[in-house]
Design an enzyme around this catalytic site. Structure first.
Site, mmCIF file in Angstrom:
data_model
loop_
_atom_site.group_PDB
_atom_site.id
_atom_site.type_symbol
_atom_site.label_atom_id
_atom_site.label_comp_id
_atom_site.label_asym_id
_atom_site.label_seq_id
_atom_site.Cartn_x
_atom_site.Cartn_y
_atom_site.Cartn_z
ATOM 1 N N ARG A 12 0.868 -1.145 0.566
ATOM 2 C CA ARG A 12 -0.206 0.215 -0.364
ATOM 3 C C ARG A 12 0.895 1.334 0.187
ATOM 4 N NH1 ARG A 12 -4.983 -2.042 1.798
ATOM 5 N NH2 ARG A 12 -5.983 -0.984 1.315
ATOM 6 N N GLN A 47 -0.383 3.328 -6.153
ATOM 7 C CA GLN A 47 -1.532 3.294 -5.794
ATOM 8 C C GLN A 47 -2.679 3.027 -7.564
ATOM 9 O OE1 GLN A 47 -1.670 6.829 -4.808
ATOM 10 N NE2 GLN A 47 -2.031 7.281 -2.847
ATOM 11 N N ASP A 58 -3.839 -0.435 -6.875
ATOM 12 C CA ASP A 58 -4.346 -0.898 -5.905
ATOM 13 C C ASP A 58 -5.660 -1.299 -5.556
ATOM 14 O OD1 ASP A 58 -4.923 -0.989 -2.710
ATOM 15 O OD2 ASP A 58 -4.328 0.633 -2.134
ATOM 16 N N SER A 96 -8.033 -0.563 -2.467
ATOM 17 C CA SER A 96 -8.378 0.171 -2.529
ATOM 18 C C SER A 96 -10.047 0.359 -2.756
ATOM 19 C CB SER A 96 -7.493 0.981 -2.573
ATOM 20 O OG SER A 96 -6.474 1.483 -1.339
HETATM 21 P P1 NAD Z 1 -8.139 -2.670 6.231
HETATM 22 O O1 NAD Z 1 -9.219 -3.353 5.090
HETATM 23 O O2 NAD Z 1 -7.391 -3.581 6.600
HETATM 24 O O3 NAD Z 1 -8.984 -1.989 8.011
HETATM 25 C C1 NAD Z 1 -9.818 -1.748 8.102
HETATM 26 C C2 NAD Z 1 -10.151 -1.037 8.980
HETATM 27 O O4 NAD Z 1 -10.474 -1.047 10.478
HETATM 28 C C3 NAD Z 1 -8.603 0.152 9.094
HETATM 29 O O5 NAD Z 1 -8.497 1.389 8.942
HETATM 30 C C4 NAD Z 1 -7.989 0.004 10.512
HETATM 31 O O6 NAD Z 1 -7.290 0.340 11.387
HETATM 32 C C5 NAD Z 1 -9.605 -0.850 11.245
HETATM 33 N N1 NAD Z 1 -9.688 -1.653 12.265
HETATM 34 C C6 NAD Z 1 -8.638 -2.464 12.279
HETATM 35 N N2 NAD Z 1 -9.001 -3.235 13.768
HETATM 36 C C7 NAD Z 1 -10.298 -2.187 14.343
HETATM 37 C C8 NAD Z 1 -10.940 -2.302 15.123
HETATM 38 N N3 NAD Z 1 -11.061 -2.865 16.314
HETATM 39 N N4 NAD Z 1 -11.977 -0.867 15.899
HETATM 40 C C9 NAD Z 1 -11.870 -0.055 14.980
HETATM 41 N N5 NAD Z 1 -10.732 0.086 13.366
HETATM 42 C C10 NAD Z 1 -10.251 -1.279 13.442
HETATM 43 O O7 NAD Z 1 -7.677 -1.469 5.951
HETATM 44 P P2 NAD Z 1 -7.561 -0.371 4.378
HETATM 45 O O8 NAD Z 1 -8.391 0.169 4.059
HETATM 46 O O9 NAD Z 1 -7.485 -1.984 3.587
HETATM 47 O O10 NAD Z 1 -6.291 0.075 4.816
HETATM 48 C C11 NAD Z 1 -5.085 -0.410 4.705
HETATM 49 C C12 NAD Z 1 -3.691 0.787 5.217
HETATM 50 O O11 NAD Z 1 -3.229 1.434 4.131
HETATM 51 C C13 NAD Z 1 -4.261 2.115 6.283
HETATM 52 O O12 NAD Z 1 -3.132 2.633 6.763
HETATM 53 C C14 NAD Z 1 -4.751 2.894 4.827
HETATM 54 O O13 NAD Z 1 -4.797 4.464 4.548
HETATM 55 C C15 NAD Z 1 -3.186 2.345 3.780
HETATM 56 N N6 NAD Z 1 -3.538 2.956 2.244
HETATM 57 C C16 NAD Z 1 -2.054 3.164 2.212
HETATM 58 C C17 NAD Z 1 -2.597 3.832 0.438
HETATM 59 C C18 NAD Z 1 -1.848 4.602 -0.654
HETATM 60 O O14 NAD Z 1 -0.560 5.019 0.232
HETATM 61 N N7 NAD Z 1 -1.459 4.628 -1.290
HETATM 62 C C19 NAD Z 1 -3.490 3.526 0.721
HETATM 63 C C20 NAD Z 1 -4.843 2.766 0.720
HETATM 64 C C21 NAD Z 1 -4.281 2.329 1.633
#
Ligand code: NAD
Length: 378
Positions: free
Chosen positions: A121, A126, A129, A132
């Site tokens: 990620r 991106q 991804d 996302s």
């Molecule tokens: P995910 O689907 O793995 O999880 C969804 C959310 O659930 C996350 O925000 C996580 O912190 C939260 N979570 C886990 N346990 C929890 C709990 N007990 N209570 C409440 N919330 C809880 O997440 P995602 O949407 O796939 O994103 C994963 C990571 O990747 C994030 O840090 C996101 O910012 C990052 N990301 C980065 C990029 C980039 O830089 N290009 C792009 C997309 C996502």
């Protein structure tokens, strides 16, 4: 070099991995593109549209002949994998943490399998991804589904017949899906609260118009920016901190996930009993075990007067755009593999994107995380 996008084998999966638009981009790279007959028919893209974009249409096992890269959305069966040419590459969602059988089938077939879930990620990745792109559409659709099911208006309305108070929505887990749910609910005029264990998310929630519930659990981000698993004490603290918001919410959207592991159970049976009767929970995590005790995939269950609904395939409900975005993600991967000088698709394991998502190569499981996990469960 030949890129093959067969017709999706799972009849319940409406999303696809190529559009006429994505074929045009790959043709621009002088790649040969073969598309399964009828691939996009249900979404309004005819075989003629794909042919016009430069693809060849094929069906049956012949489609795999001479394939260098095969791209799908849902994982193929082991029987299908056995038909892929030895030495070819494959990409798609593979669920590699749960599908040892598939990982072995890819290794046995001598196919280099790349998992879209394992794409790092990072900013550079991106464009490819797919987690996302699909989470984002799911976040949007979950709010529409909740709005349709609730039987109450979302925005505040002051009318001569009376005042309607805005619906209150609580979003638990503010990753990509949760943030898009907040943005969509805001556009529809709801009053939103949100919580996530990663404190870094607070600002993003607030900038989209949600009130962030501050519960100091003392956890930061884990590896790759993903959430860390909570201890039982932290879980209890989180539940306690959310009780008030749960009590006054009309809609709760749960999207909490732990990468490669079952979803954390957040809303217990006891908490459901404290919620308003008639309120609604949309459990995005239902396919990985659910964030809500008692939620059942693809069923609406009534638990203590609270309706709980979770679909296995939320992005599939917006299949046209989900397919367009996913096809762009595949093009993004093709661009990473593409060597401009030779015009070949080259598996460069020095590239951090390829190193992150490559699971099998030359008959071996090469991804360290997956190999170690498979060794533990063998
Ligand atoms: P995910 O689907 O793995 O999880 C969804 C959310 O659930 C996350 O925000 C996580 O912190 C939260 N979570 C886990 N346990 C929890 C709990 N007990 N209570 C409440 N919330 C809880 O997440 P995602 O949407 O796939 O994103 C994963 C990571 O990747 C994030 O840090 C996101 O910012 C990052 N990301 C980065 C990029 C980039 O830089 N290009 C792009 C997309 C996502």
């Amino acid at each position: 070099m030949k890129v093959v996008i067969p017709r999706q084998a799972d009849p319940e999966e409406p999303r696809i991995a190529a559009t006429p638009e994505s074929v045009t981009v790959m043709k621009g790279m002088e790649l040969e593109v073969v598309v399964g007959a009828g691939l996009g028919e249900h979404l309004g893209w005819s075989d003629a549209d794909y042919e016009k974009a430069g693809a060849t249409i094929a069906s049956g096992d012949a489609i795999y002949e001479g394939a260098d890269l095969i791209a799908c959305l849902q994982p193929p069966s082991a029987d299908e994998i056995a038909k892929f040419p030895r030495g070819s590459m494959y990409t798609g969602f593979l669920d590699p943490f749960n599908r040892d059988d598939l990982v072995r089938a890819f290794a046995d077939a001598g196919v280099a399998a790349m998992s879209m879930e394992m794409v790092p990620r990072t900013t550079r990745a991106q464009k490819l991804d797919a987690l996302s792109s699909q989470h984002s559409l799911a976040g949007y659709y979950m709010v529409l589904l909740a709005a349709e099911k609730l039987g109450k208006a979302l925005p505040m309305m002051a009318t001569p017949s009376g005042v309607i108070q805005p619906a209150r929505i609580l979003v638990i887990g503010a990753g990509v899906a949760g943030l898009q749910a907040i943005a969509t609910a805001k556009r529809l005029g709801a009053r939103i609260e949100a919580f996530d264990t990663r404190p870094a998310v607070k600002e993003q929630c607030e900038s989209l118009g949600a009130r962030f519930i501050d519960i100091d659990l003392g956890v930061g981000e884990g590896q790759g920016g993903y959430a860390k698993e909570l201890t039982p004490e932290q879980q209890a603290k989180q539940r306690e901190g959310m009780v008030k918001a749960l009590h006054h919410s009309n809609i709760v959207i749960t999207t909490a996930a732990l990468f490669g592991r079952p979803a954390p159970k957040i809303i217990t049976d006891e908490m459901l009993q404290q919620m308003k009767p008639g309120s609604l929970i949309i459990d995005y995590a239902v396919s990985t075990g659910g964030n809500v005790e008692g939620s059942v995939a693809d069923e609406e269950v009534n638990l203590h007067g609270v309706r709980v609904l979770g679909l296995k395939n939320f992005p599939g409900r917006v299949a046209f755009d989900a397919s367009r975005m996913y096809a762009n993600n595949i093009v993004g991967l093709v661009q990473v593999l593409f060597d401009k000088e030779s015009k070949n698709l080259v598996l460069n394991t020095e590239d951090d994107i390829i190193a992150g998502c490559l699971i099998t190569k030359d008959g071996e499981v090469v991804n360290e995380t997956i190999r170690e996990r498979m060794a533990q469960t063998a």
